[in-house]
Motif scaffolding. Structure first.
Motif, PDB file in Angstrom:
ATOM      1  N   PHE A  43       0.828  -1.211   0.000  1.00 18.99           N
ATOM      2  CA  PHE A  43       0.000   0.000   0.000  1.00 18.99           C
ATOM      3  C   PHE A  43       0.863   1.263   0.000  1.00 18.99           C
ATOM      4  O   PHE A  43       0.437   2.308  -0.482  1.00 18.99           O
ATOM      5  CB  PHE A  43      -0.933   0.016   1.214  1.00 18.99           C
ATOM      6  CG  PHE A  43      -1.974  -1.049   1.195  1.00 18.99           C
ATOM      7  CD1 PHE A  43      -3.113  -0.912   0.418  1.00 18.99           C
ATOM      8  CD2 PHE A  43      -1.817  -2.206   1.938  1.00 18.99           C
ATOM      9  CE1 PHE A  43      -4.084  -1.898   0.391  1.00 18.99           C
ATOM     10  CE2 PHE A  43      -2.772  -3.207   1.916  1.00 18.99           C
ATOM     11  CZ  PHE A  43      -3.902  -3.056   1.132  1.00 18.99           C
ATOM     12  N   THR A  44       2.047   1.161   0.568  1.00 12.78           N
ATOM     13  CA  THR A  44       2.953   2.302   0.674  1.00 12.78           C
ATOM     14  C   THR A  44       4.364   1.829   0.367  1.00 12.78           C
ATOM     15  O   THR A  44       4.834   0.856   0.968  1.00 12.78           O
ATOM     16  CB  THR A  44       2.924   2.906   2.097  1.00 12.78           C
ATOM     17  OG1 THR A  44       1.583   3.203   2.465  1.00 12.78           O
ATOM     18  CG2 THR A  44       3.753   4.185   2.168  1.00 12.78           C
ATOM     19  N   SER A  45       5.046   2.506  -0.532  1.00 11.30           N
ATOM     20  CA  SER A  45       6.430   2.156  -0.805  1.00 11.30           C
ATOM     21  C   SER A  45       7.337   2.792   0.244  1.00 11.30           C
ATOM     22  O   SER A  45       6.949   3.743   0.933  1.00 11.30           O
ATOM     23  CB  SER A  45       6.838   2.630  -2.202  1.00 11.30           C
ATOM     24  OG  SER A  45       6.899   4.052  -2.242  1.00 11.30           O
ATOM     25  N   VAL A  46       8.554   2.278   0.345  1.00 11.99           N
ATOM     26  CA  VAL A  46       9.518   2.852   1.286  1.00 11.99           C
ATOM     27  C   VAL A  46       9.784   4.312   0.920  1.00 11.99           C
ATOM     28  O   VAL A  46       9.880   5.175   1.797  1.00 11.99           O
ATOM     29  CB  VAL A  46      10.823   2.033   1.279  1.00 11.99           C
ATOM     30  CG1 VAL A  46      11.895   2.723   2.126  1.00 11.99           C
ATOM     31  CG2 VAL A  46      10.564   0.618   1.800  1.00 11.99           C
ATOM     32  N   ALA A  47       9.873   4.593  -0.365  1.00 10.93           N
ATOM     33  CA  ALA A  47      10.123   5.970  -0.809  1.00 10.93           C
ATOM     34  C   ALA A  47       8.965   6.888  -0.420  1.00 10.93           C
ATOM     35  O   ALA A  47       9.184   8.039   0.000  1.00 10.93           O
ATOM     36  CB  ALA A  47      10.339   5.999  -2.315  1.00 10.93           C
ATOM     37  N   GLN A  48       7.729   6.407  -0.566  1.00 12.87           N
ATOM     38  CA  GLN A  48       6.576   7.223  -0.184  1.00 12.87           C
ATOM     39  C   GLN A  48       6.572   7.496   1.313  1.00 12.87           C
ATOM     40  O   GLN A  48       6.303   8.623   1.753  1.00 12.87           O
ATOM     41  CB  GLN A  48       5.279   6.515  -0.597  1.00 12.87           C
ATOM     42  CG  GLN A  48       5.011   6.554  -2.087  1.00 12.87           C
ATOM     43  CD  GLN A  48       3.846   5.663  -2.485  1.00 12.87           C
ATOM     44  OE1 GLN A  48       3.640   4.593  -1.910  1.00 12.87           O
ATOM     45  NE2 GLN A  48       3.081   6.093  -3.477  1.00 12.87           N
ATOM     46  N   LEU A  49       6.875   6.471   2.111  1.00 12.65           N
ATOM     47  CA  LEU A  49       6.923   6.672   3.561  1.00 12.65           C
ATOM     48  C   LEU A  49       7.975   7.705   3.923  1.00 12.65           C
ATOM     49  O   LEU A  49       7.697   8.640   4.697  1.00 12.65           O
ATOM     50  CB  LEU A  49       7.220   5.345   4.264  1.00 12.65           C
ATOM     51  CG  LEU A  49       7.422   5.430   5.786  1.00 12.65           C
ATOM     52  CD1 LEU A  49       6.156   5.940   6.468  1.00 12.65           C
ATOM     53  CD2 LEU A  49       7.839   4.082   6.351  1.00 12.65           C
ATOM     54  N   ARG A  50       9.166   7.567   3.371  1.00 16.66           N
ATOM     55  CA  ARG A  50      10.232   8.510   3.710  1.00 16.66           C
ATOM     56  C   ARG A  50       9.886   9.926   3.250  1.00 16.66           C
ATOM     57  O   ARG A  50      10.239  10.904   3.923  1.00 16.66           O
ATOM     58  CB  ARG A  50      11.549   8.045   3.090  1.00 16.66           C
ATOM     59  CG  ARG A  50      12.067   6.733   3.667  1.00 16.66           C
ATOM     60  CD  ARG A  50      13.508   6.462   3.238  1.00 16.66           C
ATOM     61  NE  ARG A  50      13.971   5.157   3.671  1.00 16.66           N
ATOM     62  CZ  ARG A  50      14.385   4.865   4.903  1.00 16.66           C
ATOM     63  NH1 ARG A  50      14.381   5.815   5.823  1.00 16.66           N
ATOM     64  NH2 ARG A  50      14.802   3.654   5.202  1.00 16.66           N
TER      65      ARG A  50
END
Length: 313
Positions: free
Chosen positions: A194-201
């Motif tokens: 649902f969320t990529s690591v890049a989106q979270l960061r």
């Protein structure tokens, strides 16, 4: 209204011998009755209160896909028995024995979390660290950033859905957590879905405040995988370390206790008729659980709590 915890207290059996569980119910401002449980560490049937530890308020996953307070009870027990935190689990509106109907976006559920936090403030008189999982994370984040909840002093968010499609449903919650200066801790698998690591960061970089931590679990762990019981212990350890190493050094927990103590309600005060019925039902349910656990102890069968598994909502 001050909504009070009932006086009946049970000792959990089987593998949870060092914890006491109390059921309670309370009403939201729009008159929805919510049901919850308080899990407290104890020694020889005496509740232990550690002044260096806040209350943990767990917010369950999306109600529309089977989220319920029971799915957070595993972590609640671990935090009480292993780390000696008092913790709260509850059912949001439309779930379990709580009244009302759930919403798709979690907009009304914000009031549920604020209501439970208010109950904890009045009855436990301790600062709160909120822990939200999956769709419960943005709902928890909105309460975390709510102007009426300054005593929610920090938040841990497991699998926060920041992705594009998730934002179509939960995007209205994002500003509250981004704008808050309170300590924040995000936990996610590296293959969340649902969320990529890049989106979270990217979202973490937009968050206000000095403490915006994250932990990414590797090994191809997905969103629902991280919610499975096998990761409860790991998540609890991460949350405990966050409170010990970050929150306790940036928030004056003792000062918050001093501020909240005068507001603590007298538990001998009366309750309204509906709440009395609710609490009597909870007392009966607790009695039934104690009897069942006693029978399980005698027969060598694990308690229902230890057998409970999470659904993959």
């Amino acid at each position: 209204h001050n909504y009070l915890i009932h006086h009946h207290c049970m000792s959990a059996r089987s593998s949870f011998r060092n914890v006491q569980i109390q059921r309670f119910c309370t009403k939201t401002k729009d008159h929805i009755t919510l049901n919850g449980k308080v899990c407290r560490p104890c020694v020889n049937q005496q509740i232990v209160s550690d002044p260096d530890k806040p209350v943990l308020l767990f917010v369950h996953q999306w109600s529309k896909m089977g989220g319920a307070g029971s799915l957070m009870e595993g972590m609640s027990y671990i935090m009480a028995t292993k780390y000696q935190y008092t913790s709260i689990t509850f059912d949001m509106r439309g779930v379990g024995q709580s009244q009302g109907s759930s919403t798709w976006t979690g907009s009304s559920e914000i009031h549920d979390v604020v209501c439970i936090a208010e109950w904890a403030k009045l009855n436990l008189a301790q600062p709160i660290v909120i822990v939200g999982s999956s769709a419960g994370a943005p709902i928890a984040g909105s309460a975390f950033g709510h102007a009426h909840c300054p005593y929610i002093v920090a938040g841990a968010f497991v699998g926060y859905p920041f992705g594009f499609f998730s934002s179509l449903v939960f995007g209205a919650h994002y500003n509250a957590i981004i704008a808050s200066h309170k300590p924040k801790f995000f936990i996610m698998g590296d293959s969340d879905g649902f969320t990529s690591v890049a989106q979270l960061r990217s979202y973490i970089n937009r968050c206000k405040g000095d403490i915006n931590e994250c932990y990414i679990h590797g090994g191809g762990i997905g969103h629902f995988g991280l919610e499975s019981p096998e990761f409860d212990g790991m998540i609890c350890n991460l949350v405990h370390n966050f409170v010990r190493d970050q929150v306790s050094h940036s928030v004056d927990l003792n000062e918050w206790r001093r501020i909240l103590a005068p507001n603590q309600v007298n538990q001998d005060q009366g309750m309204d008729h509906e709440e009395q019925k609710c609490n009597q039902a909870n007392i009966d349910a607790n009695d039934a659980e104690v009897e069942a656990d006693d029978e399980n102890d005698e027969s060598g069968v694990a308690s229902p709590t230890t057998q409970k598994q999470k659904s993959t909502q």
